[in-house]
Scaffold this active site. Structure first.
Site, short mmCIF file in Angstrom:
data_model
loop_
_atom_site.label_atom_id
_atom_site.label_comp_id
_atom_site.label_asym_id
_atom_site.label_seq_id
_atom_site.Cartn_x
_atom_site.Cartn_y
_atom_site.Cartn_z
N HIS A 62 0.86 -1.18 0.00
CA HIS A 62 0.00 0.00 0.00
C HIS A 62 0.90 1.24 0.00
CE1 HIS A 62 -3.70 -2.30 0.82
NE2 HIS A 62 -2.91 -3.08 1.55
N ASP A 307 2.02 -6.80 2.67
CA ASP A 307 0.84 -6.03 3.09
C ASP A 307 1.29 -4.78 3.84
OD1 ASP A 307 -1.77 -5.23 3.40
OD2 ASP A 307 -2.32 -6.78 4.83
N HIS A 311 0.39 4.07 8.25
CA HIS A 311 -0.66 4.97 8.76
C HIS A 311 -0.01 6.15 9.47
CE1 HIS A 311 -4.14 2.46 7.94
NE2 HIS A 311 -3.52 1.42 8.46
#
Length: 437
Positions: A62, A307, A311
């Site tokens: 991501h 993965d 954040h």
């Protein structure tokens, strides 16, 4: 500018006998003690004692851009990838806006090309807006400049069986693959951690293993029915491993991945109530971890996918229930595999190359970009010192976010050099920006 002829001396390809590697014009041109004879006035790099691997490939990253640049950007995420030994990452579609059109996937690829740390392969969304209601413009993404071949609503499950069937049928026309986030949304409504006696003790809503396993079982049947390619993201339970093992025994076209954190950590971390350990799917039991390690070792699980889910601080520096799901992983994936699989004699360095480079390159259809140590191959290489043991400290990492679950853990192995298309993106453990190579 870096010399386009480089002689890497004394490396250990796949952890085997020491040899020299000659690189010229972006390719491996010779291997062996006389490899230097193929070069004229090369730069000499001493790699004695370093294990040489094909450049690592991540099928599950991501990068957050566009729209979530407070957590990560394509530049910072791919820099972290290079530091972790990666030469290719597949960027997941849950950006803002969602990567469900040719324009967005091309934007992500362009940002990756400009950053220059590694190859960025965009993953296209399966459904419009990840909403699970109608298929996205998969054909347009497949025929765009990005040539998307992996499609996923990761973060959301394609829970509608008819829509999933249609997606599998659609990608079959161009040999694409659906990478499914296996999570029944009804069974996991409000879930916070693995469903177990511990979740009851901690007062956190449980996430049952069957919520993952039921979707995998359904999708295996659908993949068999339409004879299409299914990839199962972040497998986390022993039951899931058994389902995939059965599917492979029947010749069904299914592949699967496990994350570093599911190989290393258990649900016991939730006892801290620290959202650093909150992830989707959740950390499971010790028995699940053992089954995942066994499945990776015997080939039931094809690859390790990070993965990598960065954040911003405020989404993790809070109470558990308010915390975001996800963990960073690009810089710790190889050390976790070395620590859990190589140093326990479960896997060889050849196996490491298979699960971290060769198999993900094949699934993502980038195998032609190198990912093997052979004369004539593009020079996509990673050199790791297996003797180093480092304590994980987010302050020393290159990702923009600090939400590593391995903080304070001692992990084996350090990437000292990463080579992408014949140029070093990392030297002596330090990333080298494009303009400084």
């Amino acid at each position: 500018m870096t010399n386009n002829q480089i002689l890497i001396k004394g490396a250990l390809p796949y952890g085997e006998d020491a040899t020299d590697i000659a690189v010229a014009d972006g390719k491996i041109v010779a291997l062996g003690k006389d490899a230097g004879d193929a070069l004229v006035n090369p730069e000499i790099v001493n790699a004695e004692g370093l294990v040489a691997l094909p450049g690592l490939v991540d099928l599950h990253t991501h990068l957050r851009e566009p729209g979530q640049e407070d957590a990560e950007t394509v530049y910072t995420g791919t820099r972290a990838g290079a530091a972790g030994g990666y030469t290719c990452v597949h960027a997941m579609a849950n950006t803002n806006p969602v990567a469900d059109t040719a324009a967005i996937v091309e934007q992500v690829q362009t940002l990756g090309d400009a950053a220059g740390w590694l190859q960025v392969r965009p993953v296209g969304a399966v459904t419009v807006g990840l909403e699970g209601k109608q298929l996205s413009a998969m054909s347009a993404m497949a025929t765009s400049k990005a040539k998307v071949r992996v499609f996923s609503d990761d973060g959301m499950c394609v829970s509608d069986p008819l829509l999933m069937r249609r997606a599998l049928e659609y990608v079959k026309t161009f040999n694409g693959v659906i990478a499914q986030h296996a999570q029944d949304p009804i069974l996991t409504a409000g879930a916070q951690m693995n469903e177990s006696a511990l979740s009851a003790q901690l007062g956190l809503a449980g996430w049952p293993a069957v919520a993952e396993e039921a979707i995998i079982a359904r999708d295996i049947s659908l993949a068999k029915h339409v004879d299409s390619r299914l990839h199962v993201c972040h497998v986390s339970t022993a039951g899931s491993v058994e389902l995939i093992r059965w599917a492979k025994s029947k010749g069904i076209r299914v592949t699967a991945e496990v994350t570093p954190h599911h190989l290393f950590l258990t649900e016991e971390e939730a006892c801290s109530y620290d959202p650093l350990f909150k992830v989707n799917p959740p950390l499971r039991t010790f028995e699940d971890v053992e089954a995942l390690r066994e499945g990776l070792a015997d080939g039931t699980i094809d690859i390790v996918g990070t993965d990598h889910a960065p954040h911003p601080l405020e989404k993790k520096d809070c109470e558990w229930q308010a915390g975001a799901f996800g963990m960073t992983g690009l810089e710790t994936a190889l050390p976790v595999v070395i620590t859990t699989m190589v140093n326990s004699d479960r896997m060889s360095w050849r196996d490491v190359a298979r699960v971290l480079s060769e198999a993900p390159a094949q699934i993502g259809q980038v195998a032609e970009q190198g990912h093997k140590i052979a004369v004539g191959s593009l020079a996509q290489l990673t050199f790791v010192d297996p003797t180093v043991v480092r304590t994980v400290d987010p302050k020393t990492q290159w990702t923009k976010s600090t939400n590593t679950p391995f903080i304070g853990h001692d992990l084996a192995g350090q990437v000292l050099y990463t080579m992408y298309n014949g140029q070093f993106t990392v030297r002596e453990g330090q990333p080298i920006a494009k303009e400084n190579r």
